[in-house]
Design a protein around this motif. Structure first.
Motif, PDB file in Angstrom:
ATOM      1  N   VAL A 274       0.841  -1.203   0.000  1.00  0.00           N
ATOM      2  CA  VAL A 274       0.000   0.000   0.000  1.00  0.00           C
ATOM      3  C   VAL A 274       0.876   1.252   0.000  1.00  0.00           C
ATOM      4  N   GLY A 275       1.938   1.231   0.811  1.00  0.00           N
ATOM      5  CA  GLY A 275       2.818   2.393   0.892  1.00  0.00           C
ATOM      6  C   GLY A 275       3.501   2.711  -0.425  1.00  0.00           C
ATOM      7  N   GLY A 276       3.672   1.710  -1.282  1.00  0.00           N
ATOM      8  CA  GLY A 276       4.313   1.922  -2.577  1.00  0.00           C
ATOM      9  C   GLY A 276       3.328   2.082  -3.722  1.00  0.00           C
ATOM     10  N   MET A 277       2.037   2.250  -3.404  1.00  0.00           N
ATOM     11  CA  MET A 277       1.011   2.366  -4.437  1.00  0.00           C
ATOM     12  C   MET A 277       1.293   3.553  -5.365  1.00  0.00           C
ATOM     13  N   LEU A 278       1.119   3.306  -6.657  1.00  0.00           N
ATOM     14  CA  LEU A 278       1.302   4.346  -7.664  1.00  0.00           C
ATOM     15  C   LEU A 278      -0.051   4.707  -8.272  1.00  0.00           C
ATOM     16  N   TRP A 279      -0.202   5.975  -8.648  1.00  0.00           N
ATOM     17  CA  TRP A 279      -1.447   6.404  -9.278  1.00  0.00           C
ATOM     18  C   TRP A 279      -1.727   5.610 -10.552  1.00  0.00           C
TER      19      TRP A 279
END
Length: 396
Positions: free
Chosen positions: A245-250
């Motif tokens: 989740v912390g590395g989620m990209l748009w």
């Protein structure tokens, strides 16, 4: 120790054991293959310098391109000839590399994270880097990695005895760092090689109650000017891993289909995951500013750091708003809490495994069973979201 002709057949047959195994060539004295407990096979040369006491070991490199039994044998012959002429190959290697490498542990750890962990440990990269930054680097500081001994490593692991899970992770990460350094020829032998891993303790079983979840949610509302708060709220809705989740990209979000597609390279299972987004999850994400490629970020370019401080700030807000201190909990406990909540709602264990992107143990059948269960995952996620809304008295 065993011996025989080192060729491809012999090397392929070498099996790992619970400690390092050495297989020596029957024809070229000193030439051998080291097999680690994890199955890594590395070509080495054992030697003594003329006129000096004590044995030394030179690492040629790991089995695989460019080091085959033939190329490694040729390299071993070359090094043994140099040794007979008084040239210490390890000393030469150290001299050459010392001109370009910073051997201070703090600097070397950063290089290790950038050049090895980022590409080889994508699923647990965040936690591994956090372990280095919070524990290993403060302990070893700027000490030269070539001077760190087995006793130093054992003392480091002992210093974490009150944190069993952290100690095991530190043993794994720092052990890999020294193994990487050995493979590269920066050190002769890993000082962590014979340091035993801490025995596993009792697994965590913390599951937050609905009342506790409501208090955490309320604290997030008071902290929502910082992206850490919506990150925690998304974890409560989704039950996904914090690192993913912390590395989620748009670019990973499909707004039309209401999906978050996590690429295989960023998941622990290495299989990727498709997460259905309920309307409250879409609203939560849509309210975040787009500052760069990252969703949960202060700058849009860098993932959130200092999670321990942010968590402490959130706990302080929980106490301030409710007048109570929650029993110790972690963000990973939210993942377990969601899984348990789904189970209470009648969702089967296999479906929960799919929703949370855990590896399915289906044997060879997984290669042929390609149905993604997206509709079923969405239905289950909607049921959990409805439960969350009712618990927190939120507007749908």
């Amino acid at each position: 120790m065993a011996s025989g002709k080192i060729n491809k057949t012999a090397v392929d047959r070498l099996a790992p054991a619970d400690r390092v195994q050495l297989f020596w060539d029957a024809e070229l004295k000193g030439f051998g293959v080291k097999v680690t407990p994890k199955g890594r096979k590395v070509y080495v040369v054992d030697y003594r310098m003329p006129g000096k006491r004590g044995s030394n070991r030179y690492t040629i490199g790991p089995h695989g391109s460019p080091w085959t039994p033939d190329t490694a044998r040729a390299e071993a012959k070359k090094r043994l000839l140099e040794i007979s002429q008084g040239v210490d190959p390890n000393a030469e290697k150290r001299r050459r590399r010392s001109e370009t490498i910073d051997y201070a542990f703090s600097a070397y750890a950063k290089q290790f994270a950038e050049r090895y962990l980022k590409s080889n440990w994508p699923g647990s990269y965040d936690r591994a880097v956090s372990t280095l930054r919070r524990h290993a680097i403060p302990y070893f500081g700027k000490r030269d990695i070539r001077d760190i001994s087995k006793a130093d490593c054992a003392a480091f692991i002992d210093s974490l005895w009150e944190m069993e899970a952290t100690a095991r992770k530190a043993r794994e990460v720092v052990g890999k760092l020294f193994g990487w350094a050995e493979d590269r020829g920066d050190i002769e032998r890993s000082p962590m090689e014979r340091v035993p891993a801490p025995k596993p303790g009792i697994g965590r079983e913390r599951v937050l109650t609905d009342q506790e979840l409501a208090k955490v949610w309320s604290a997030c509302e008071a902290m929502k000017s910082h992206p850490y708060a919506p990150l925690v709220q998304f974890l409560i809705f989704s039950g996904q891993r914090r690192g993913e989740v912390g590395g989620m990209l748009w670019d990973e979000i499909d707004w039309d289909r209401k999906l978050w597609e996590v690429p295989a390279g960023r998941t622990k299972s290495r299989r990727g995951n498709v997460v259905p987004l309920t309307q409250p999850m879409v609203t939560l994400l849509g309210n975040l500013p787009r500052l760069g490629p990252l969703v949960f970020s202060i700058t849009g370019e860098n993932e959130l750091g200092n999670h321990s401080k942010l968590k402490a700030r959130l706990d302080g807000l929980v106490e301030e708003s409710s007048g109570q201190i929650l029993d110790h909990w972690t963000l990973h406990d939210l993942r377990r809490t969601v899984a348990t909540g789904l189970q209470r709602l009648g969702i089967g264990s296999d479906m929960i495994e799919l929703i949370q992107g855990r590896t399915r143990k289906l044997g060879a059948g997984i290669r042929y069973q390609r149905y993604d269960y997206l509709d079923e995952k969405r239905e289950a996620t909607n049921r959990w979201t409805d439960h969350v809304i009712s618990v927190f008295s939120l507007r749908p």
